[in-house]
Design a protein around this motif. Structure first.
Motif, mmCIF file in Angstrom:
data_model
loop_
_atom_site.group_PDB
_atom_site.id
_atom_site.type_symbol
_atom_site.label_atom_id
_atom_site.label_comp_id
_atom_site.label_asym_id
_atom_site.label_seq_id
_atom_site.Cartn_x
_atom_site.Cartn_y
_atom_site.Cartn_z
ATOM 1 N N PHE A 139 -3.442 9.826 -3.432
ATOM 2 C CA PHE A 139 -3.319 8.515 -2.786
ATOM 3 C C PHE A 139 -4.226 8.422 -1.563
ATOM 4 O O PHE A 139 -4.137 7.473 -0.785
ATOM 5 N N ILE A 140 -5.115 9.398 -1.406
ATOM 6 C CA ILE A 140 -6.023 9.434 -0.263
ATOM 7 C C ILE A 140 -7.459 9.320 -0.757
ATOM 8 O O ILE A 140 -7.819 9.889 -1.783
ATOM 9 N N GLY A 141 -8.267 8.567 -0.020
ATOM 10 C CA GLY A 141 -9.675 8.444 -0.371
ATOM 11 C C GLY A 141 -10.007 7.071 -0.923
ATOM 12 O O GLY A 141 -9.119 6.316 -1.345
ATOM 13 N N LEU A 192 0.823 -1.202 0.000
ATOM 14 C CA LEU A 192 0.000 0.000 0.000
ATOM 15 C C LEU A 192 0.861 1.257 0.000
ATOM 16 O O LEU A 192 0.636 2.194 -0.772
ATOM 17 N N ILE A 193 1.870 1.256 0.857
ATOM 18 C CA ILE A 193 2.761 2.421 0.957
ATOM 19 C C ILE A 193 3.673 2.515 -0.258
ATOM 20 O O ILE A 193 3.894 3.596 -0.810
ATOM 21 N N ALA A 194 4.186 1.364 -0.718
ATOM 22 C CA ALA A 194 5.092 1.359 -1.866
ATOM 23 C C ALA A 194 4.411 1.852 -3.138
ATOM 24 O O ALA A 194 5.060 2.418 -4.021
ATOM 25 N N LEU A 195 3.099 1.637 -3.236
ATOM 26 C CA LEU A 195 2.370 2.007 -4.447
ATOM 27 C C LEU A 195 1.844 3.443 -4.420
ATOM 28 O O LEU A 195 1.153 3.858 -5.355
ATOM 29 N N ILE A 196 2.166 4.211 -3.383
ATOM 30 C CA ILE A 196 1.662 5.589 -3.292
ATOM 31 C C ILE A 196 2.012 6.413 -4.532
ATOM 32 O O ILE A 196 1.136 7.088 -5.094
ATOM 33 N N GLY A 240 -10.828 -7.250 4.307
ATOM 34 C CA GLY A 240 -9.744 -7.105 5.276
ATOM 35 C C GLY A 240 -8.703 -6.097 4.828
ATOM 36 O O GLY A 240 -8.230 -5.270 5.627
ATOM 37 N N TYR A 241 -8.338 -6.143 3.548
ATOM 38 C CA TYR A 241 -7.385 -5.175 2.998
ATOM 39 C C TYR A 241 -7.915 -3.746 3.129
ATOM 40 O O TYR A 241 -7.171 -2.813 3.450
ATOM 41 N N SER A 242 -9.229 -3.562 2.859
ATOM 42 C CA SER A 242 -9.805 -2.219 2.916
ATOM 43 C C SER A 242 -9.743 -1.653 4.330
ATOM 44 O O SER A 242 -9.601 -0.442 4.512
ATOM 45 N N ALA A 243 -9.867 -2.528 5.331
ATOM 46 C CA ALA A 243 -9.749 -2.069 6.713
ATOM 47 C C ALA A 243 -8.333 -1.579 6.996
ATOM 48 O O ALA A 243 -8.140 -0.553 7.663
ATOM 49 N N GLY A 297 -5.292 6.710 5.128
ATOM 50 C CA GLY A 297 -6.219 7.637 4.492
ATOM 51 C C GLY A 297 -7.152 7.019 3.490
ATOM 52 O O GLY A 297 -7.628 7.714 2.581
ATOM 53 N N GLY A 298 -7.434 5.736 3.643
ATOM 54 C CA GLY A 298 -8.283 5.067 2.676
ATOM 55 C C GLY A 298 -9.765 5.187 2.927
ATOM 56 O O GLY A 298 -10.572 4.701 2.153
ATOM 57 N N GLU A 299 -10.150 5.832 4.033
ATOM 58 C CA GLU A 299 -11.555 5.934 4.410
ATOM 59 C C GLU A 299 -12.122 4.539 4.654
ATOM 60 O O GLU A 299 -11.405 3.591 4.828
ATOM 61 N N GLY A 300 -13.431 4.416 4.681
ATOM 62 C CA GLY A 300 -14.034 3.122 4.961
ATOM 63 C C GLY A 300 -14.118 2.848 6.452
ATOM 64 O O GLY A 300 -13.777 3.684 7.295
ATOM 65 N N LEU A 301 -14.568 1.656 6.794
ATOM 66 C CA LEU A 301 -14.756 1.286 8.195
ATOM 67 C C LEU A 301 -13.435 1.233 8.955
ATOM 68 O O LEU A 301 -13.391 1.543 10.143
ATOM 69 N N GLY A 302 -12.365 0.832 8.274
ATOM 70 C CA GLY A 302 -11.061 0.792 8.922
ATOM 71 C C GLY A 302 -10.618 2.164 9.384
ATOM 72 O O GLY A 302 -10.127 2.341 10.507
ATOM 73 N N SER A 303 -10.800 3.158 8.521
ATOM 74 C CA SER A 303 -10.444 4.532 8.872
ATOM 75 C C SER A 303 -11.285 5.039 10.033
ATOM 76 O O SER A 303 -10.772 5.683 10.956
ATOM 77 N N LYS A 304 -12.592 4.734 9.992
ATOM 78 C CA LYS A 304 -13.480 5.177 11.073
ATOM 79 C C LYS A 304 -13.090 4.523 12.390
ATOM 80 O O LYS A 304 -13.111 5.153 13.453
ATOM 81 N N ALA A 305 -12.723 3.245 12.346
ATOM 82 C CA ALA A 305 -12.331 2.537 13.565
ATOM 83 C C ALA A 305 -11.067 3.138 14.166
ATOM 84 O O ALA A 305 -10.957 3.288 15.391
#
Length: 222
Positions: free
Chosen positions: A87-89, A73-77, A160-163, A169-177
């Motif tokens: 790379f955010i959102g 995720l970080i390497a692909l920024i 799981g990846y989305s969390a 900074g990907g938003e979604g439930l992981g970001s909210k948590a």
């Protein structure tokens, strides 16, 4: 945090998560399906046997599968920024989610296609069937229940990846948590977020299992 405060956050997080996962799944299927089929066709004894191509594709897939998603995720920024402009959102996260899942799904496709009865392939070959015809008329239809099962597994992995994507900074439930649960020490919000994620995974699994059973039943009666 009260339920009235949680509800809009959970609703937006769920929408963002489903948006990322569904689009990433579509891209993953488009990329992983041909890769998996290519691994089978170019393998020893395959219809398009080519050791060099098979080894190169195999190495690429193995490297992609071995990288922890958070590092990928970080390497692909830079690449994500080039493709999407940021790379955010949730839209930006579709890029690393798909790239991370394609090698995983490709191996599932490879396994599914290898399970197809080789006698059916030989029968179509003996009737003059070309490779595209064999893929379209034999390999994909015969492997379809297993492929659907693979898609189901991939979607769950992408949830799981989305969390994890929420950490950057990907938003979604992981970001909210992370933002409203972990950083604010709100255990209740964290638990509710986990319950929502479990519910999403459960629904995906139930739909996938139902689709596999229906396809298997149709295959037996065909």
């Amino acid at each position: 945090m009260t339920w009235s405060e949680m509800q809009p956050l959970l609703e937006q997080g769920t929408v963002d998560t489903l948006y990322m996962v569904l689009w990433a799944t579509a891209v993953t299927i488009l990329g992983g399906l041909p890769l998996g089929i290519l691994l089978v066709l170019t393998d020893k004894g395959g219809l398009l046997q080519n050791t060099v191509v098979n080894k190169v594709v195999g190495v690429i897939v193995n490297i992609g599968r071995s990288l922890p998603f958070i590092i990928l995720l970080i390497a692909l920024i830079p690449f994500t920024t080039f493709v999407v402009g940021t790379f955010i959102g949730p839209t930006a996260m579709i890029v690393p989610l798909a790239i991370g899942a394609i090698p995983f799904f490709a191996r599932l496709v490879e396994t599914s296609v290898r399970e197809v009865d080789h006698g059916l392939v030989e029968a179509v070959q003996s009737m003059g069937g070309s490779v595209p015809t064999i893929i379209r008329k034999v390999l994909l239809p015969q492997a379809l229940p297993s492929l659907v099962s693979g898609v189901t597994t991939t979607v769950i992995v992408l949830v799981g990846y989305s969390a994890m994507a929420g950490a950057v900074g990907g938003e979604g439930l992981g970001s909210k948590a992370i933002t409203y649960g972990y950083q604010r020490f709100d255990t209740q919000f964290m638990l509710v977020t986990v319950v929502v994620l479990i519910a999403i995974v459960t629904v995906v699994q139930l739909i996938g299992d139902l689709a596999v059973r229906l396809l298997a039943r149709r295959g037996r009666t065909a």
